[in-house]
Design a protein around this motif. Structure first.
Motif, PDB file in Angstrom:
ATOM      1  N   HIS A 173      -8.440  -9.872  -1.727  1.00 34.79           N
ATOM      2  CA  HIS A 173      -9.661  -9.234  -1.059  1.00 34.79           C
ATOM      3  C   HIS A 173     -10.495  -9.980  -2.113  1.00 34.79           C
ATOM      4  CE1 HIS A 173     -13.246  -6.478  -0.855  1.00 34.79           C
ATOM      5  NE2 HIS A 173     -13.933  -6.082  -1.673  1.00 34.79           N
ATOM      6  N   ASP A 174     -10.512 -10.300  -3.179  1.00 38.50           N
ATOM      7  CA  ASP A 174     -11.013 -10.798  -4.063  1.00 38.50           C
ATOM      8  C   ASP A 174     -10.749 -11.603  -5.258  1.00 38.50           C
ATOM      9  OD1 ASP A 174     -14.631 -11.290  -5.626  1.00 38.50           O
ATOM     10  OD2 ASP A 174     -12.941 -10.264  -7.303  1.00 38.50           O
ATOM     11  N   PRO A 175     -10.763 -13.242  -5.154  1.00 42.15           N
ATOM     12  CA  PRO A 175      -9.761 -13.396  -5.888  1.00 42.15           C
ATOM     13  C   PRO A 175      -9.802 -13.419  -6.821  1.00 42.15           C
ATOM     14  CG  PRO A 175     -12.110 -14.563  -5.129  1.00 42.15           C
ATOM     15  CD  PRO A 175     -11.820 -13.965  -5.006  1.00 42.15           C
ATOM     16  N   HIS A 176     -10.937 -12.916  -8.213  1.00 37.97           N
ATOM     17  CA  HIS A 176     -11.017 -12.233  -9.992  1.00 37.97           C
ATOM     18  C   HIS A 176     -10.891 -11.154  -9.686  1.00 37.97           C
ATOM     19  CE1 HIS A 176     -12.574 -16.230 -10.228  1.00 37.97           C
ATOM     20  NE2 HIS A 176     -13.611 -15.798  -8.991  1.00 37.97           N
ATOM     21  N   SER A 177     -10.376  -9.525  -8.804  1.00 40.47           N
ATOM     22  CA  SER A 177     -10.284  -8.382  -9.131  1.00 40.47           C
ATOM     23  C   SER A 177      -8.685  -7.989  -9.382  1.00 40.47           C
ATOM     24  CB  SER A 177     -10.185  -7.808  -7.531  1.00 40.47           C
ATOM     25  OG  SER A 177     -10.029  -6.672  -7.332  1.00 40.47           O
ATOM     26  N   ILE A 178      -9.724  -6.948 -10.234  1.00 43.55           N
ATOM     27  CA  ILE A 178      -8.500  -6.166 -11.032  1.00 43.55           C
ATOM     28  C   ILE A 178      -8.162  -4.498  -9.917  1.00 43.55           C
ATOM     29  CG2 ILE A 178      -8.758  -7.112 -13.279  1.00 43.55           C
ATOM     30  CD1 ILE A 178     -10.253  -5.078 -14.254  1.00 43.55           C
ATOM     31  N   ILE A 179      -6.668  -4.557 -10.465  1.00 42.30           N
ATOM     32  CA  ILE A 179      -6.803  -3.122 -10.782  1.00 42.30           C
ATOM     33  C   ILE A 179      -5.780  -2.759 -11.425  1.00 42.30           C
ATOM     34  CG2 ILE A 179      -5.683  -3.085  -8.415  1.00 42.30           C
ATOM     35  CD1 ILE A 179      -2.762  -3.779  -8.849  1.00 42.30           C
ATOM     36  N   SER A 185      -6.976   1.435  -7.058  1.00 43.11           N
ATOM     37  CA  SER A 185      -6.084   0.199  -6.536  1.00 43.11           C
ATOM     38  C   SER A 185      -7.552  -0.646  -5.858  1.00 43.11           C
ATOM     39  CB  SER A 185      -5.347   0.955  -5.460  1.00 43.11           C
ATOM     40  OG  SER A 185      -5.922   1.273  -4.093  1.00 43.11           O
ATOM     41  N   ALA A 186      -8.899  -0.257  -6.348  1.00 45.83           N
ATOM     42  CA  ALA A 186      -9.902  -1.362  -6.066  1.00 45.83           C
ATOM     43  C   ALA A 186      -9.672  -1.599  -3.772  1.00 45.83           C
ATOM     44  CB  ALA A 186      -9.638  -2.109  -7.004  1.00 45.83           C
ATOM     45  N   ASP A 187      -9.814  -2.652  -4.012  1.00 40.40           N
ATOM     46  CA  ASP A 187     -10.695  -2.550  -2.362  1.00 40.40           C
ATOM     47  C   ASP A 187      -8.660  -3.736  -2.160  1.00 40.40           C
ATOM     48  OD1 ASP A 187     -12.587  -1.860  -2.197  1.00 40.40           O
ATOM     49  OD2 ASP A 187     -13.696  -3.557  -2.746  1.00 40.40           O
ATOM     50  N   ALA A 188      -7.763  -3.247  -2.845  1.00 38.33           N
ATOM     51  CA  ALA A 188      -6.189  -4.062  -2.527  1.00 38.33           C
ATOM     52  C   ALA A 188      -5.512  -3.338  -1.938  1.00 38.33           C
ATOM     53  CB  ALA A 188      -5.482  -4.549  -3.967  1.00 38.33           C
ATOM     54  N   LEU A 189      -5.625  -1.938  -1.952  1.00 34.88           N
ATOM     55  CA  LEU A 189      -4.872  -1.137  -1.158  1.00 34.88           C
ATOM     56  C   LEU A 189      -5.625  -0.165  -0.783  1.00 34.88           C
ATOM     57  CD1 LEU A 189      -2.457  -0.285   0.082  1.00 34.88           C
ATOM     58  CD2 LEU A 189      -1.650   0.850  -2.168  1.00 34.88           C
ATOM     59  N   TRP A 190      -5.499   0.797   0.194  1.00 36.96           N
ATOM     60  CA  TRP A 190      -6.567   1.845   1.126  1.00 36.96           C
ATOM     61  C   TRP A 190      -5.125   2.553   1.560  1.00 36.96           C
ATOM     62  CZ3 TRP A 190     -11.007  -1.740   3.760  1.00 36.96           C
ATOM     63  CH2 TRP A 190     -11.774  -1.438   2.560  1.00 36.96           C
ATOM     64  N   GLN A 191      -5.856   3.481   2.206  1.00 38.43           N
ATOM     65  CA  GLN A 191      -4.776   4.092   2.453  1.00 38.43           C
ATOM     66  C   GLN A 191      -4.266   3.913   4.330  1.00 38.43           C
ATOM     67  OE1 GLN A 191      -5.596   8.614   3.522  1.00 38.43           O
ATOM     68  NE2 GLN A 191      -3.477   9.058   2.779  1.00 38.43           N
ATOM     69  N   ASN A 192      -5.742   3.607   4.314  1.00 40.55           N
ATOM     70  CA  ASN A 192      -5.670   2.565   6.128  1.00 40.55           C
ATOM     71  C   ASN A 192      -5.785   1.235   5.741  1.00 40.55           C
ATOM     72  OD1 ASN A 192      -4.169   4.202   7.955  1.00 40.55           O
ATOM     73  ND2 ASN A 192      -5.602   5.827   7.208  1.00 40.55           N
ATOM     74  N   GLY A 193      -5.319   0.637   5.056  1.00 41.93           N
ATOM     75  CA  GLY A 193      -5.396  -1.308   5.001  1.00 41.93           C
ATOM     76  C   GLY A 193      -6.156  -1.467   3.386  1.00 41.93           C
ATOM     77  N   PHE A 194      -6.606  -2.713   3.766  1.00 41.75           N
ATOM     78  CA  PHE A 194      -6.913  -2.849   2.692  1.00 41.75           C
ATOM     79  C   PHE A 194      -8.672  -3.776   2.862  1.00 41.75           C
ATOM     80  CE2 PHE A 194      -3.810  -5.974   4.587  1.00 41.75           C
ATOM     81  CZ  PHE A 194      -4.944  -7.136   4.775  1.00 41.75           C
ATOM     82  N   GLY A 195      -9.769  -4.255   1.763  1.00 39.72           N
ATOM     83  CA  GLY A 195     -11.063  -4.994   2.225  1.00 39.72           C
ATOM     84  C   GLY A 195     -10.723  -6.023   2.681  1.00 39.72           C
ATOM     85  N   VAL A 196     -11.259  -6.943   3.331  1.00 42.35           N
ATOM     86  CA  VAL A 196     -12.075  -7.706   3.862  1.00 42.35           C
ATOM     87  C   VAL A 196     -11.895  -8.607   2.995  1.00 42.35           C
ATOM     88  CG1 VAL A 196     -13.269  -9.753   4.201  1.00 42.35           C
ATOM     89  CG2 VAL A 196     -14.007  -7.256   5.101  1.00 42.35           C
TER      90      VAL A 196
END
Ligand SMILES: [Zn+2]
Length: 304
Positions: free
Chosen positions: A141-147, A158-169
């Motif tokens: 979702h973002d090259p530098h994201s962390i969980i 999980s930030a935007d790497a995993l949502w209940q239904n999908g993940f971020g752009v």
């Protein structure tokens, strides 16, 4: 607000602001992500209501998107002794405040400048209340994201790497940088971490982690096979995000904002040949209206 006992509070916000997690013990109060800047007052009152006079000691951002660190500046102004820890990738651009590299300009969003005091590397840990919150790099979702995983209780931020239904752009893909494989690798990391409870960047917390992972994987397979679907999803997310911020706007001004938004131009020139830029934006707005995400009436567009 979810009180997860053991000093962990989860503030579920709307989609304009990311969710926030407050982790406390007697000595420390650590806030993970701070929402969008227009919601700073709400973020501050939510956090203060749980702090009960205790000072905030640490701010952490999972990544530097405007909806995850937009409240940093306002919180730093109040909690002047708090340290601010961010992922390393764009840390130097925070120091020099480069709104272009930090994505605020090309997304047509805003983030008030803030200061960082340190970085969080893959493998680092923050210990609060004798629990270890371990940092894992989570690009995609973002090259530098962390969980961040609470290893004792199996709670994953999980930030935007995993949502209940999908993940971020998958933002790098907008700029033509291949990142779907990174999304897949990050989903595999989450699978290996076996969290029992996921606190996502947006939406409600969830425990059906395996189901969420398979939903995310099948969505990813779709995007890989039909990148134009991801492109249209990305464009709609940018349009809807702006509507969440503006609530109501004359269509002409909304079009002007779109025309000034570089990521929309990149998506248009890469994926759309049959329609002019303005016609494409209008078609996307109509499609958002059809799905109930907005209303277009009397030359105005309104969030719905
Ligand atoms: Zn994000």
């Amino acid at each position: 607000m979810y009180d997860l006992s053991l000093g962990v509070s989860f503030f579920e916000r709307g989609w304009l602001s990311s969710n926030n997690v407050l982790i406390q013990d007697a000595e420390q109060a650590v806030l993970v992500d701070t929402g969008y800047w227009t919601h700073s007052d709400q973020t501050i009152s939510l956090v203060k209501s749980k702090l009960q006079g205790q000072p905030l000691t640490t701010l952490i951002n999972t990544h530097l998107h405007s909806d995850h660190c937009g409240g940093n500046a306002a919180l730093q102004a109040i909690f002047t002794d708090a340290s601010t820890l961010i992922p390393p990738g764009h840390a130097e651009y925070v120091d020099s405040w480069d709104a272009e590299v930090l994505s605020y300009k090309p997304t047509g969003q805003h983030c008030p400048p803030f200061k960082k005091t340190g970085i969080l590397l893959d493998g680092d840990a923050v210990v609060v209340g004798k629990k270890t919150w371990r940092v894992h790099a989570a690009p995609g979702h973002d090259p530098h994201s962390i969980i961040i995983l609470n290893e004792e209780d199996g709670v994953l931020i999980s930030a935007d790497a995993l949502w209940q239904n999908g993940f971020g752009v998958v933002f790098p893909e907008i700029e033509g940088i291949a990142a779907f494989e990174e999304v897949a690798a990050t989903l595999n990391i989450i699978e290996r971490l076996k969290p029992k409870l996921v606190l996502p960047g947006h939406g409600a917390p969830f425990t059906d982690v395996n189901e969420a992972l398979s939903r995310a994987k099948s969505r990813l397979t779709q995007f890989k096979s039909y990148p134009e679907k991801h492109a249209s999803y990305a464009a709609k997310v940018l349009l809807k995000f702006k509507l969440l911020e503006l609530q109501k706007s004359p269509l002409s001004e909304y079009h002007s904002w779109a025309r000034a938004t570089q990521y929309l131009h990149i998506l248009h020139s890469t994926y759309v040949s049959a329609l002019s830029f303005d016609a494409w934006i209008y078609e996307l707005a109509l499609s958002l209206e059809k799905s109930g995400a907005c209303m277009i009436k009397d030359k105005f567009i309104m969030n719905a």
